[in-house]
Structure formats: structure tokens, C-alpha cells
Design an enzyme around this catalytic site. Structure first.
Site, PDB file in Angstrom:
ATOM      1  CG  ASP A 164     -23.297  65.351 -12.964  1.00  0.00           C
ATOM      2  OD1 ASP A 164     -23.362  66.501 -12.501  1.00  0.00           O
ATOM      3  OD2 ASP A 164     -24.066  64.434 -12.612  1.00  0.00           O
ATOM      4  CG  ASP A 190     -24.625  66.484  -6.769  1.00  0.00           C
ATOM      5  OD1 ASP A 190     -24.525  65.898  -5.676  1.00  0.00           O
ATOM      6  OD2 ASP A 190     -24.283  67.666  -6.933  1.00  0.00           O
TER       7      ASP A 190
END
Length: 268
Positions: free
Chosen positions: A23, A25
Site C-alpha cells: 500500500d 498512503d
């Protein structure tokens, strides 16, 4: 009239023993850029956190909740009907305010040296990710990013272009893992995440690393505990790299599996 770009199909890496999917963010970055934009220019932190809790509790889905956040940013920035919070405005604000885990570059170089592909799998928007990369990690501009796109309109408004609009996740990250789990032999998949956008990928990884955040917004960790999903907390990619080394450089497959079982125990 809208302006958007077709979303490219992900590159699948064959013949690898290990692969990293991460991922973006709040995992690679020290703060979630979507949260930053929503809290600063949209509905605000209180309403956003409430939406995230609804997602984790199964009362709402990420696709619809995230779109509500984006709408709040666009609508909140209107002055006499004119959009102030355009996509370019938000992209520049993110690039100027969001920072990257200082140990990620070394982690990426370690993986590259050891023939381990690193893929960013994000529920955010690629132009925003690229803007942050260009500012802080320009040398990594070749990294593969699997994410959503952006639809911009002549009046200055904009919307997210979901990779999987039919899915409640908008971008179903489990689909990025799936090709590797069906390979023979299957590589060991390291997945790194932190929040509600990573729920679909949580069960698919061989080794799930969950970023522990001091602000208390640890939705993925809470989800894993409730659903008894094996995971390992980490705070920096340097820390995770040390654990990965034990697995990558294990002398035998039996030793490797023993390390995984020890470091990713069953959740009580």
C-alpha cells in the site's frame, strides 16, 4: 466534458521466489494523502474517521465512502459556484505536505539487489502518488503502481476513476495478489498495509506486515485481530527488511517455513 486516462493492466512477475506488494498512503508515506486532503479541504477528520469505522464494521464500503470524501473536497472548495479545490490544487498540496518513510528507499534498493519486485498497490490515484514520488523519491520513478485514476471536468471538478468499479473496494487489492498465489511454485508474497483499503488483501499474503501508527488509526491491525488474520506489526521498512532477510536467506525451505510460522503466529 471529462478528461481521464485508461488504466493500464498490471505487469505480472514470473519466476520470482519473493515479491513485495505495498500500500502507498500511510504505509510508504508517513501520512495518508487522502486523509490529509479530506481533513484539510473536505468533510474534516471527525466525519472521515466515522466513515472509516463504518467500512471496518461492514456498514459501508470503501468505494462509496471514499467517493463521499472526494465530493466533500470538491464541494467544500466552491466559491460562487467555482471549484477552488481542483485536482491540480489537491495534488500540489499533497506533494508539498506528505513525506515518505525515510527507510523505504534503502528497502527498495535491498529488494532490487536481491531480485525481489516491489509493486505499489494503492486505492489512491496514480497522479498524486507520482507527484509525491517525483518530489521525494525521483530515483524510483520506474516503480510499478497499481492504483486508480482520475476523471477531471471542464468546470474544475473531479472524481476518482476506480480500477474495479464493480467492487465495493473500488480497487480490490486481492486481485493484485491472486496471480501469484496460483503460480507453481508460488512465490512468497510480502504485503504491507495499514488501513481499510487493505482489508481485501489481508488474507492473501504469505506474510502480512501491518503498519502501526501512533495516531491510533490502526484499522487494518484491528481488522486482523477481530478476524484472527496472522500479521506482523512494523513501524519502518528498515525494521521489516531485517525480518525479511531471515526468510530470504534461510538455508532450507524447512527453515524458511519455520521462521514464518514463528514470526507470524496464530492470532489468539
Amino acid at each position: 466534458m471529462s478528461r481521464g486516462s485508461p488504466l493500464s493492466e498490471p505487469v505480472i512477475y514470473h519466476g520470482k521466489k519473493f515479491i513485495v506488494l505495498s500500500d502507498w498512503d500511510g504505509t510508504i508515506t508517513t501520512q495518508d494523502s487522502n486523509d490529509f486532503v479530506t481533513d484539510t479541504f473536505g468533510m474534516g477528520r471527525t466525519d472521515r474517521v466515522a466513515l472509516n469505522q463504518r467500512i471496518r464494521n461492514g456498514e459501508d464500503n470503501f468505494r462509496d465512502a471514499f467517493r463521499k470524501m472526494i465530493v466533500s473536497v470538491v464541494e467544500n472548495g466552491k466559491e460562487q459556484g467555482k471549484v477552488k479545490h481542483t485536482f491540480e490544487f489537491c495534488k500540489n498540496a499533497v506533494a508539498n505536505n506528505i513525506k515518505v518513510d525515510s527507510t523505504f528507499k534503502g528497502f527498495y534498493e535491498f529488494c532490487e539487489t536481491n531480485d525481489i519486485p516491489v509493486v505499489v498497490v494503492s486505492s489512491g490515484m496514480e497522479p498524486i502518488i507520482r507527484a509525491v514520488l517525483n518530489k521525494h523519491l525521483a530515483s524510483l520513478d520506474g516503480i510499478q503502481i497499481i492504483s486508480n485514476g482520475v476523471e477531471s471536468y471542464d468546470d474544475g471538478s473531479w472524481d476518482i476513476q476506480y480500477r474495479h468499479p464493480e467492487s465495493g473496494f473500488g480497487h480490490d487489492k486481492s486481485k493484485a495478489i491472486a496471480p501469484y498465489t496460483t503460480m507453481q511454485p508460488a512465490p512468497i508474497v510480502f504485503f504491507f498495509g495499514d488501513g481499510v483499503s487493505d482489508l481485501s488483501a489481508a488474507r492473501g499474503a504469505t506474510c502480512l506486515f501491518v503498519k502501526h501508527k501512533p495516531n491510533g488509526e490502526n484499522e487494518l491491525m484491528e481488522y486482523c485481530i477481530i478476524n484472527k488474520i496472522k500479521h506482523r506489526l512494523f513501524q519502518s521498512f528498515e525494521e521489516a527488511q531485517g525480518l525479511m532477510k531471515l526468510i530470504i536467506f534461510a538455508e532450507t525451505e524447512e527453515e524458511r517455513q519455520s521462521i514464518i510460522a514463528r514470526e507470524w503466529p496464530e492470532v489468539a
